[in-house]
Structures are given as C-alpha cells and as structure tokens.
Design an enzyme around this catalytic site. Structure first.
Site, PDB file in Angstrom:
ATOM      1  N   GLU A 197       0.791  -1.219   0.000  1.00 59.61           N
ATOM      2  CA  GLU A 197       0.000   0.000   0.000  1.00 59.61           C
ATOM      3  C   GLU A 197       0.832   1.283   0.000  1.00 59.61           C
ATOM      4  O   GLU A 197       0.401   2.306  -0.527  1.00 59.61           O
ATOM      5  CB  GLU A 197      -0.933   0.024   1.228  1.00 59.61           C
ATOM      6  CG  GLU A 197      -2.106  -0.936   1.154  1.00 59.61           C
ATOM      7  CD  GLU A 197      -3.069  -0.589   0.035  1.00 59.61           C
ATOM      8  OE1 GLU A 197      -3.539   0.565  -0.032  1.00 59.61           O
ATOM      9  OE2 GLU A 197      -3.335  -1.474  -0.800  1.00 59.61           O
ATOM     10  N   SER A 209     -49.562 -32.632  -7.482  1.00 55.97           N
ATOM     11  CA  SER A 209     -50.145 -33.739  -6.722  1.00 55.97           C
ATOM     12  C   SER A 209     -49.723 -33.764  -5.258  1.00 55.97           C
ATOM     13  O   SER A 209     -50.294 -34.517  -4.466  1.00 55.97           O
ATOM     14  CB  SER A 209     -49.782 -35.073  -7.380  1.00 55.97           C
ATOM     15  OG  SER A 209     -50.369 -35.159  -8.663  1.00 55.97           O
TER      16      SER A 209
END
Length: 669
Positions: free
Chosen positions: A94, A359
């Site tokens: 970074e 069903s």
C-alpha cells in the site's frame, strides 16, 4: 547645489521590496487557501470515537457460528503484538515509502498521475497509508479535488501528532476488510476464525490484498482473483525484504483456508429469513445481539450437499433451482436451502416463492375424505370424469378401473382425486389444508384437487408436519432466543406461545399415514425409500413439468423439496419422483443416522413419546461439521419413477428473468 537623489531603489533594495511583496501576497494566498479548504474539515478531537452500528451474531442450535450481520468490530491490537510480516505486508503493497514521507508522497502522486493519463482512466491511486487513514477517520468517499486537498492536510496533521507506528496501528485497526469486518482483529476472526497475532504469511497477504477492493478481491466472491492478488502482495513483500524467498514459496504452496462459516453460503438463506424477524421481535438493536437459532449446522450441510449434487446432475434435464426445508415435530427449522447458489441469487425460494403444488396437494383432498367417512379401502373407479367443463387426465393417459383409495393416492390417480374432492366438497378440502398449515389463498375451482394452488415449500412442510407428529399443528420458526452479549434475554420462544392444537384426529390420521407410507413403499415415491426407516410422503408435478415436489417425513421430522426454474419454463419431464425425491433421499440418508428416529406416531399420545427427534445428536467422526457424507452419484435415487399428471391449469407465468413470485420484494432479486 542639490544632492544627486533620483528616487530610484538600489538593486538590493528592489530585491528586498519585491521579496516582501511576494511574501505578503503569498502569505495572503496561503491563508486564503487554507481558509477555503480547511472550512468544513471534521472535528479531529473525536479521533478515538468509533461510530458503529450494533452487530447481530447468529448461532446454530449447538452454539456454532452461522453468521454475523452488521459491522463487526474487535478490540484494537497493538502492532508490536503482531508477527512483523503482518504490518509489513500492508506497507509493502500500500505504501512502500511510508516511513519516509510526511503524510503524502509526491513521488507516488506523480507516478499515479502519469499512469492514469497514459491509460486514459484511473488505474492507480497515489494515497499513502496516512491519507487512507485520514479518509477513513474523517472524510466522505466523495471523489473531488477539495476532498483530496483536505485529505492531504489531515494526513500532515496526523503525521505531526502521531508516530509512524501509531498511524499504522490506527490504520490496521480501523480499515474495512469486507464481509462486515472493521480492523485486522475482526477480519482475522471473520475470515480465518483466529486472532490476528496467529496469522500466517499467506493469510496476512490475503488481508493486505483486500485493501485494493474488499468486495472485488474477497475470497468469498472470487477465490482465483483473491489468490492472484495475494500472490502480488507476496511478491511485493519479498522485494521489500519483508519475507525471504523461501517464506514466499512456502506461503504460495500452502493453501489459505477461509472460515467455513463464510464459505457456507447456503445457510445465509436461513439467516436472511430470521434476520427480518429479529427487528419484529425486539425492535431496532441498540447494542450487539446474539441470536440462538433452531438450525442444525451438520444437517444444514447435508442439505447443501444433497441439493448441490442433484442440481448439478440434472442440469441437462432443465433443473436450475431447488429449495429444501426440514422441520421437526415442533416446527423448528433444522435446515433451509433457498436456492441452488446463494452467491448467484439471494431470493429465498423456500419461503418467498409461490409455486403450484401439483399432486403434493392431494393429501389434503384425501384428508377431507377420511374425515367425511372414507377409508383407505373404500372402492373407487379410475375412469374418465368431467366436472363442469373440465376433464382431467392421468399422467399415463390410461385408466386402472376399480381400485381402492389407497392405490389411487399411491399411484397419484388424477381422476379419482378430482371426483373425491367434488364429492366431499372443495370448500372442505380448502378448510382441511388451511387447518393443517397452508396459509396461501386456496381457490376452489375443480383443478384445485390436483394442485392448482400456489404455495411455498415452508407452507408444505408445515402442512405435512401434523401427519408426522401425531396430528398437531405447528408454525415454522427459526429463533429460540435473542440476548445481548452481556446476557440479558430480550426474547425467548415458548411452546405455549403457539400452542399444541390437534388438527387431525383418528382414525383419519392413521388412515392418511397408512396411505402416504404406501406412496413411498410402492407408489410414485418409491425412489425415495430408505431401508429400515418408517417413511411416508407425496410427490407432485405440475403441468408441462414446470414444478416438481416431494414432501416426505418420518416420526417428528418432515422435509419438503421443490425443483424448477425461476422463469416458470418447463423442465424436461422432471417429476416429483425424480429430482426432488433424489434430493430428499440423499439428504435423509445422511441425516437419519443423526436423529433419534422413531416410527410415525399414530396420535398425540404417541407423539409425546417421540419428543424432539434431534434433542441429542449422535456422535460422529466428523465432529461439529461432520454430518455424514452425501451418497455418491451411484447411490442417488434414479430419476425413473413417474408421478401422476396433476392436470392443474397454471396461472400466467412470471416474466422471463423474474423470481418465482412476481410480487415478491425486489430486494430478493
């Protein structure tokens, strides 16, 4: 005689004059500059205050962590207590010149500007760790020159007030790591189930890599991208001398294992469901909460494996989505799968979808008949029948002639179900279905007898539960208790809040269990049979194979399974006795050995003897997450057993690409 005064300044006087003028105007400019950009800067006196929302931690029935919703924070860690490579990983990737700049890095800014101009878009940022900290602590995410200058001003202030080690510590304890985790300690616990002081080199690299984009580089959303990013971080660490080449090779060769809790995304359907309920029960949280749920993680894992294996197997048949929900005899949700892949779709089909039951609705027709005086042995005739303008047909387009009601249900004969519903009264059928647990609207057109009723899987599980528990109605629920972290109980589920109401008496209950056992033993669900267990249930398939169901149960434990497509398009002859029964069998084969299984009770007294079938889980070599492996492909129930054609007339299909319930909350899409 006058002197030679000309009024002109000497060169030295001119230099001093113009230096003073430039200095004054420069000072005025700097004062104005700082006045303009310092206006609106936040109050830095609140540096150590954390503005956070309460988090909610969800546990399974045995205390295992399921999820944490809301932001997760942990006590700050001291940089000196971490392995040296952990903070060094962040510096390496970074802000390589972190220890040498005054808060901003002119070299880094110039390099980033050059690369961005060359690319014609933003490909690199020039912010230092100190600038990122200033942004996270004090500023909004807005992208403009004013905010950037304010960021630099605050970064210089931070550098003047704190040491480099303190700035790095503040940064690592405040930065967002994705998955709701703020700070290195919370991230370590959430991603790896360990403290930050125990992070390995590879784990530190993965967390440092998240800074480029917590969502984009998360191992939860894209493992390969996260791995590539972590490798870049390891390269930077080696180049910076943070780790040796040998350490880098070891880190690359050793897989990083992400927390099983985060990797198991299917449980998130259940967490989504109960998360909505928490606020309804206790209001908006003002402090961290712990929610103890009814979910059983090993059983949930069995459900995930079953759904995943059968959906993958039957994709060529058009099976795209599936839902599964398992309830015990008290209504506690023990497993919930709301779709084939939570990462692809968060829409919970187990709860929020409404699909025709086919069903699988017939047991309510026969229940009304049993209560009207019929028995399993009552003779009926399978022959063409017309009710009004409607003539239902059987799945096989053939007729069996004289049979018993037991055979008619086992073979899912449409003509008999339609005629029986007409004889006993479709209003009575609807009342029976409502009484046992169906909450959706039930129309009373003739086709309702064959399942032209839209229901959710959770409703079907509720409605079948009385068949499994001695005739008692249940209401599905997922929360046992809600408490604060300090131990204060805010809510506790009590059985008497719902009550134990008998909704099926005898002999109808015994008759129905006899007939539904036969469905599994010799009927349309024989592919779901598991040797040595007392099982019963019913298959369901809708017109054009748009939906397929199997709802089955044993003593005090019921599981409903649905498969289909979100756009309501037909599958390729997938019936309830096929993919749903295969999912059910795969799930139950792994789950039944973990239960205190008993026979299906014949009434309330017998049900009391059954008790909680999951009260004491059997020990297993797999430990907490060992819930039994799903059968191999060779053991999965074959998709060969046809189900009776429901003859139901479907309503208008949803628009393409929409979830199964068009009126559902779009946040589920």
């Amino acid at each position: 005689m006058s002197g030679p005064s000309s009024g002109k300044r000497t060169p030295l006087q001119a230099v001093m004059y113009w230096t003073t003028v430039v200095g004054v105007w420069g000072l005025i400019f700097m004062i104005g500059f700082f006045a303009v950009f310092a206006w609106g800067l936040p109050d830095t006196s609140k540096l150590n205050e954390v503005d956070r929302q309460p988090s909610i931690t969800y546990l399974d029935r045995s205390g295992a962590l399921l999820a944490v919703r809301g932001n997760q924070f942990a006590p700050p860690v001291n940089v000196d207590d971490l392995p040296s490579y952990v903070p060094a990983a962040f510096v390496a990737v970074e802000d390589r010149r972190f220890y040498h700049h005054p808060g901003f890095d002119p070299i880094g800014i110039a390099r980033a500007m050059g690369r961005n101009i060359k690319a014609g878009r933003k490909v690199e940022g020039g912010s230092t760790i100190t600038q990122q900290l200033a942004r996270n602590l004090f500023l909004t995410p807005a992208q403009n020159y004013r905010r950037k200058i304010q960021e630099i001003m605050l970064a210089v202030w931070l550098e003047a007030k704190f040491s480099k080690k303190e700035i790095l510590g503040l940064y690592m304890n405040r930065v967002y790591f994705g998955a709701g985790a703020y700070g290195i300690e919370a991230a370590s616990q959430r991603y790896f189930d360990k403290h930050a002081k125990d992070l390995t080199v590879g784990e530190a690299a993965l967390l440092a890599g998240l800074m480029k984009g917590p969502s984009r580089y998360s191992p939860l959303s894209d493992r390969e991208r996260a791995a590539r990013r972590a490798t870049i971080v390891l390269d930077e660490m080696e180049q910076a001398g943070v780790i040796t080449p040998e350490q880098r090779i070891e880190a690359v060769s050793k897989p990083v294992r992400v927390s099983r809790t985060l990797a198991t995304q299917h449980a998130q359907y259940f967490v989504d469901w109960v998360h909505q309920e928490v606020r309804a029960l206790v209001g908006e949280p003002t402090e961290d909460l712990i929610v103890e749920t009814t979910l059983d993680f090993p059983i949930q894992t069995n459900a995930e494996r079953a759904v995943r294996s059968i959906v993958e197997r039957d994709q060529k048949k058009g099976v795209e989505q599936a839902a599964l929900i398992a309830l015990d005899g008290e209504g506690r949700v023990r497993a919930m799968i709301g779709g084939a892949d939570y990462a692809d779709s968060e829409f919970n089909r187990a709860v929020d979808a409404r699909r025709q039951a086919g069903s699988a609705f017939k047991p309510f027709v026969y229940l009304a008949a049993m209560e009207a005086g019929y028995t399993p042995d009552t003779p009926v005739v399978d022959e063409p029948v017309t009710i009004g303008n409607w003539t239902p047909s059987n799945y096989t387009n053939t007729y069996l002639g004289p049979i018993t009601m037991e055979t008619a249900l086992a073979q899912s004969i449409n003509t008999v179900a339609a005629r029986v519903a007409d004889e006993v009264g479709r209003d009575n059928v609807a009342r029976a279905a409502k009484r046992v647990g169906i909450t959706s609207n039930i129309g009373t057109d003739p086709s309702m007898a064959l399942g032209a009723v839209e229901v959710s899987p959770i409703e079907m599980a509720q409605a079948y539960a009385p068949f499994s528990n001695g005739g008692l109605r249940v209401q599905a629920y997922g929360i046992n208790r809600i408490r604060t972290k300090s131990g204060k109980v805010l809510y506790e589920h009590r059985p008497n809040e719902v009550g134990k109401t008998s909704v099926i008496g005898n002999p109808p209950l015994s008759y129905m269990n006899r007939m539904l056992r036969q469905v599994v033993a010799s009927g349309t669900a024989r592919g779901a049979a598991i040797s040595g267990y007392d099982l019963a249930g019913k298959t369901g398939t809708t017109s054009d194979y748009k939906d397929a169901w199997f709802v089955g149960y044993t003593g005090g434990f019921v599981t409903a399974v649905w498969v289909g497509k979100d756009d309501n398009k037909p599958m390729k002859k997938v019936t309830g006795g096929g993919s749903p029964a295969a999912i059910w069998k795969t799930f139950m084969s792994a789950t039944l050995p973990r239960l205190k299984v008993s026979a299906i009770p014949s009434g309330p007294q017998a049900a009391q003897a059954v008790g909680d079938p999951i009260g004491d889980l059997l020990s297993s070599a797999g430990g907490l997450f060992g819930g039994g492996d799903a059968p191999s492909d060779g053991e999965i129930a074959p998709d060969t057993v046809p189900d009776g054609d429901p003859g139901a007339q479907p309503g208008p299909p949803p628009q393409a690409g929409q979830p199964t319930q068009p009126q559902a909350d779009p946040t589920f899409y």
